[in-house]
Scaffold this motif. Structure first.
Motif, PDB file in Angstrom:
ATOM      1  N   LYS A  68       0.805  -1.145   0.071  1.00  0.00           N
ATOM      2  CA  LYS A  68       0.033   0.182   0.029  1.00  0.00           C
ATOM      3  C   LYS A  68       0.875   1.103   0.079  1.00  0.00           C
ATOM      4  N   GLU A  69       1.856   1.174   0.852  1.00  0.00           N
ATOM      5  CA  GLU A  69       2.726   2.162   0.918  1.00  0.00           C
ATOM      6  C   GLU A  69       3.256   2.602  -0.652  1.00  0.00           C
ATOM      7  N   LEU A 116      -8.107   5.912  -5.507  1.00  0.00           N
ATOM      8  CA  LEU A 116      -7.226   4.429  -4.937  1.00  0.00           C
ATOM      9  C   LEU A 116      -6.337   4.885  -3.778  1.00  0.00           C
ATOM     10  N   ILE A 117      -5.752   6.153  -4.005  1.00  0.00           N
ATOM     11  CA  ILE A 117      -4.915   6.667  -2.778  1.00  0.00           C
ATOM     12  C   ILE A 117      -5.659   6.521  -1.530  1.00  0.00           C
ATOM     13  N   GLN A 118      -6.924   7.273  -1.954  1.00  0.00           N
ATOM     14  CA  GLN A 118      -7.878   7.468  -0.659  1.00  0.00           C
ATOM     15  C   GLN A 118      -8.172   6.242   0.036  1.00  0.00           C
ATOM     16  N   GLY A 123      -6.989   2.051   4.734  1.00  0.00           N
ATOM     17  CA  GLY A 123      -6.558   0.842   5.082  1.00  0.00           C
ATOM     18  C   GLY A 123      -6.824  -0.498   3.986  1.00  0.00           C
ATOM     19  N   LYS A 124      -7.647   0.123   2.865  1.00  0.00           N
ATOM     20  CA  LYS A 124      -8.057  -0.853   1.959  1.00  0.00           C
ATOM     21  C   LYS A 124      -7.223  -1.487   0.901  1.00  0.00           C
ATOM     22  N   GLU A 125      -7.293  -2.655   0.524  1.00  0.00           N
ATOM     23  CA  GLU A 125      -6.375  -3.295  -0.389  1.00  0.00           C
ATOM     24  C   GLU A 125      -6.950  -3.116  -1.919  1.00  0.00           C
ATOM     25  N   LEU A 126      -6.147  -2.961  -3.022  1.00  0.00           N
ATOM     26  CA  LEU A 126      -6.956  -2.963  -4.356  1.00  0.00           C
ATOM     27  C   LEU A 126      -7.587  -4.340  -4.491  1.00  0.00           C
TER      28      LEU A 126
END
Length: 454
Positions: A68-69, A116-118, A123-126
């Motif tokens: 995510k980072e 997607l950044i939001q 804390g959400k995954e793609l």
């Protein structure tokens, strides 16, 4: 008598020499101007190509990243590079209608990345569906890169001539569509028309772009009426000729269908016409572009801002305040937002470009304003500025506080806007004035060329 017989031939010879020298100088000036104009457009093209390449690379990396980072970093790069590519593309010598879908695509790439950044920050995954959408965006960006690479080869062969491209476009010759910039970019434009709509909650999503404009008015305007409006916008006494140009078969599908014109100012060469769009509903000037070259920087940014404000008032736009500015290639770009009472309304936005040689307005875009401007019943805040301040980082050094209406998804949210500094950097933090939630954070980038927010 003998002397007199020599006077007339001598004078005529002198006049001929002067005429030849003058003609030669004019020929050289024309060549110098054409070379400068061509170099300017070539530089814009190379910048566009570089930004699109960066978008493709970052999208490719985001597809394989599982962090995510790392994705936040990559998607931030995609967002900024897409915005830069869109800005450069808008300055290319191609008609507005021909690149409308491409510009929309670049805007959506940026805004989808932001959404997607939001999600990552929450804390959400793609999801698999989001990765599929990223894959489609990466594919379209790859196609765009192929078109730009083919055009790059043509430019290296020396076939590109900016003046000829603009002149043929203006005269509506069939040959114009065979010019490189038109052919290559328009072929990509056709592919964009086949792309599926993006579904996500962002201010530039298809649902929001396809909404009905609320600031146009109800009157239907004929082409002749629109022509008079365009002429008045430029100035009746300044216009030598005004003609319509091709609107495109998809004109009815755009957010604000418009009559489009070439306006030729007096004492101006035919290849430097002003392009304009006047809405078919309401008769509002939606956009205007004057592609003339700016040779000198005679005005400061503050002087240019005053010229822009004066222009807006003359055109009937009141209660507008400047927000961000940028200077490049002798041009100052300003964003003006509408202010209702003590609330800055960011959705009602107008963009202006001011030539720094003489203060002339050479770019105007009121699409966002016309899409959103309406009479609003703005709620009173449920919390005080002091209560909202509690939601801001304690060591954030605040310079100013005000109320602002910001777009978020399909909604408009009333917020307290806190401008200030944190560890030497400038930021704007938006706190919901109804429930105290942190809605957005923008970083302010200041340089000698102006102010931008990210």
């Amino acid at each position: 008598m003998n002397n007199r017989r020599w006077i007339i031939p001598t004078v005529l010879s002198l006049v001929l020499v002067i005429a030849l020298v003058w003609g030669y100088n004019q020929f050289n000036k024309k060549n110098d101007y054409e070379t400068a104009l061509t170099n300017h457009y070539q530089r814009l093209f190379y910048d566009t190509k570089k930004h699109v390449e960066n978008v493709q690379v970052s999208l490719s990396k985001a597809l394989v990243s599982d962090s995510k980072e790392q994705n936040i970093l990559l998607l931030s790069q995609v967002m900024n590079e897409a915005y830069f590519a869109q800005d450069k593309l808008s300055q290319m010598p191609v008609t507005h209608a021909d690149i409308a879908k491409t510009q929309k695509f670049l805007t959506q790439v940026a805004d989808y990345s932001y959404s997607l950044i939001q999600d990552h920050l929450d804390g959400k995954e793609l999801t698999n569906k989001q990765r599929e959408t990223l894959f489609n965006l990466q594919g379209n960006t790859s196609n765009f890169n192929k078109e730009l690479s083919a055009l790059h080869d043509k430019i290296l062969e020396g076939d590109f001539n900016a003046s000829r491209t603009i002149a043929k476009e203006r005269n509506k010759l069939q040959q114009a569509n065979k010019e490189m910039l038109q052919t290559r970019l328009v072929s990509f434009e056709k592919q964009m028309g086949k792309s599926p709509e993006l579904i996500y909650d962002g201010p530039f999503s298809d649902q929001r772009l396809n909404k009905k404009p609320v600031g146009l008015g109800n009157k239907k305007v004929t082409k002749d009426e629109a022509k008079r409006i365009a002429k008045q916008f430029v100035g009746d006494k300044k216009v030598d000729e005004i003609t319509s140009f091709e609107e495109g078969k998809d004109i009815s599908k755009v957010a604000i269908p418009s009559h489009t014109f070439n306006v030729l100012p007096k004492n101006t060469s035919k290849d430097m016409a002003i392009y304009m769009g006047v809405s078919k509903q309401g008769g509002n000037v939606v956009w205007m572009v004057n592609p003339r070259r700016v040779s000198k920087n005679n005005l400061s940014m503050k002087q240019a801002e005053q010229e822009a404000l004066k222009f807006l008032k003359e055109k009937g736009f009141t209660n507008m305040e400047p927000n961000y500015s940028l200077k490049y290639d002798g041009v100052a770009v300003f964003n003006f937002a509408y202010k209702e009472g003590n609330v800055t309304v960011y959705p009602d936005l107008i963009k202006l470009k001011v030539a720094l040689d003489n203060g002339e307005i050479i770019g105007f875009d009121s699409a966002a304003y016309l899409m959103n401007h309406k009479k609003r019943n703005i709620q009173k805040p449920n919390i005080t500025p002091e209560k909202a301040r509690e939601s801001v980082k304690i060591d954030f050094d605040i310079d100013s506080t005000r109320l602002a209406m910001i777009p978020k998804g399909s909604k408009e949210i009333l917020c307290y806007e806190f401008k200030g500094k944190y560890k030497g950097s400038d930021f704007i933090i938006y706190i919901n004035a109804l429930n105290g939630k942190e809605e957005d954070i923008l970083q302010i980038i200041k340089s000698e060329n102006g102010t931008l927010t990210f």
